[in-house]
Structure formats: structure tokens, C-alpha cells
Write a protein that holds these residues in place. Structure first.
Motif, PDB file in Angstrom:
ATOM      1  N   ILE A  43       0.814  -1.261   0.007  1.00 43.66           N
ATOM      2  CA  ILE A  43       0.086   0.097   0.003  1.00 43.66           C
ATOM      3  C   ILE A  43       0.876   1.343   0.197  1.00 43.66           C
ATOM      4  N   ARG A  47      -0.180   8.401   2.241  1.00 40.47           N
ATOM      5  CA  ARG A  47       0.281   9.689   1.911  1.00 40.47           C
ATOM      6  C   ARG A  47      -0.168  10.461   3.199  1.00 40.47           C
ATOM      7  N   THR A  60      -7.008   5.491   8.362  1.00 42.79           N
ATOM      8  CA  THR A  60      -7.798   6.269   7.791  1.00 42.79           C
ATOM      9  C   THR A  60      -8.387   7.445   8.618  1.00 42.79           C
ATOM     10  N   LYS A  72      -3.933   9.069   3.763  1.00 39.23           N
ATOM     11  CA  LYS A  72      -4.650   8.577   2.507  1.00 39.23           C
ATOM     12  C   LYS A  72      -4.033   7.108   2.137  1.00 39.23           C
ATOM     13  N   GLN A 128      -3.428   4.218  -0.613  1.00 41.64           N
ATOM     14  CA  GLN A 128      -3.859   3.600  -2.142  1.00 41.64           C
ATOM     15  C   GLN A 128      -3.318   2.361  -2.049  1.00 41.64           C
ATOM     16  N   SER A 129      -4.080   1.270  -2.632  1.00 46.28           N
ATOM     17  CA  SER A 129      -3.747  -0.112  -2.666  1.00 46.28           C
ATOM     18  C   SER A 129      -3.009  -0.327  -3.819  1.00 46.28           C
ATOM     19  N   LEU A 130      -2.078  -1.250  -3.703  1.00 46.22           N
ATOM     20  CA  LEU A 130      -1.275  -1.556  -4.839  1.00 46.22           C
ATOM     21  C   LEU A 130      -1.793  -2.841  -5.805  1.00 46.22           C
ATOM     22  N   CYS A 149       3.618   2.476 -10.412  1.00 43.82           N
ATOM     23  CA  CYS A 149       3.246   3.477 -10.703  1.00 43.82           C
ATOM     24  C   CYS A 149       3.259   3.879 -12.184  1.00 43.82           C
TER      25      CYS A 149
END
Ligand code: SF4
Ligand code: SF4
Length: 136
Positions: A7, A10, A66, A71, A73-75, A120
Motif C-alpha cells: 500500500i 500519504r 484512515t 490517505k 492507495q492499494s497496489l 506507478c
């Protein structure tokens, strides 16, 4: 069942100083492996983690993050190299933000260290023979 996910976290500026990751281990029994960390006092912090543990602990840990304002973001996608296509031209070496491509001075080849990849996608367009592929 133990799960393992990569993950991207941020951090807003106000959270940068707090040791969020150590709480994840202590309070939620999660193991982690930091794949990339760039936290500067002026900017938003960025942390790419491989987080593993029991599903229930993982879910609770994510909820905690959370709530604190991180923040997430899952990969869920992987960027892989098609070895047959790679010409070891080196065009990807400097553009990859996490240093996945490692030139080997002896063999003159570019090694692909997929463990560090945060998916990315920057290398996909930059690779002349289109050796970098997105897999879901
Ligand atoms: S840019 Fe593409 S072909 Fe060139 S070394 Fe990187 S992966 Fe291989
Ligand atoms: S997707 Fe490509 S550029 Fe992005 S981290 Fe992975 S290897 Fe590097």
C-alpha cells in the motif's frame, strides 16, 4: 489466514512527525516492510509499505490509518518486465522513483528488482521496446 498487501500511504503535514507505523505493529499485530519512504517537513509524506498480518488485524489497522487522516492507495496491480523484450538499454533506470532498475556494471544488464516496485506505471511508456507490462 495471513495476508500481505502493498500500500501507498500519504501523510498530511500535521501527521508526518507521528510514529504511525510503529502503532500498526504494536496495536494491530501487523508486520511491515518499508519499500519507500520520503517524508520531508515541508511536503506531504509518502510511505510505501508491504503490510502483512491476519485479515481482521489488517482491516482494523487500515481503519486506524484512515481515521488519523492518512490517505491509502492499494497496489492491486503489478508492473512486470517481459524479459524477452528487454534490450537492457537503461532508459528506465533514472525515471523509476523507487530504484527498481539496477545496472550491473559487470554484465552490462539492467536488473529488475520487482520487490521495490510501487506500480506507478512511469516505466511503461518510457521503455522503448515496451518491455514493461501492467498485470492485474
Ligand atoms: S527501458 Fe525497457 S528495454 Fe530498456 S532496460 Fe528498461 S526495461 Fe529494459
Ligand atoms: S512501475 Fe516502473 S517506474 Fe514505477 S516503480 Fe515500478 S518499475 Fe519503477
Amino acid at each position: 489466514m495471513i495476508i500481505s498487501k502493498r500500500i501507498v500511504l500519504r501523510f498530511p503535514r500535521r501527521l508526518v512527525e507521528r510514529s504511525i507505523v510503529s502503532r500498526l505493529i504494536k496495536d494491530y499485530n501487523l508486520d511491515f516492510n518499508i519499500l519507500k519512504a520520503s517524508i520531508s517537513p515541508e511536503e506531504e509524506g509518502l510511505l510505501v509499505l508491504e503490510l502483512s498480518g491476519k485479515q481482521a488485524d489488517y482491516d482494523e489497522g487500515i481503519k486506524y490509518l484512515t481515521k488519523t487522516g492518512v490517505k491509502i492507495q492499494s497496489l492491486s496491480q503489478d508492473v512486470l518486465r517481459n524479459e524477452e523484450r528487454c534490450t537492457h538499454c537503461g532508459a528506465c533506470v533514472t525515471i523509476c522513483p523507487t530504484g527498481v532498475f539496477e545496472p550491473d556494471a559487470l554484465t552490462k544488464r539492467i536488473n529488475f528488482n520487482g520487490e521495490k516496485c510501487i506500480a506507478c506505471g512511469i516505466c511503461i511508456k518510457a521503455c522503448p521496446p515496451r518491455a514493461m507490462e501492467l498485470h492485474f
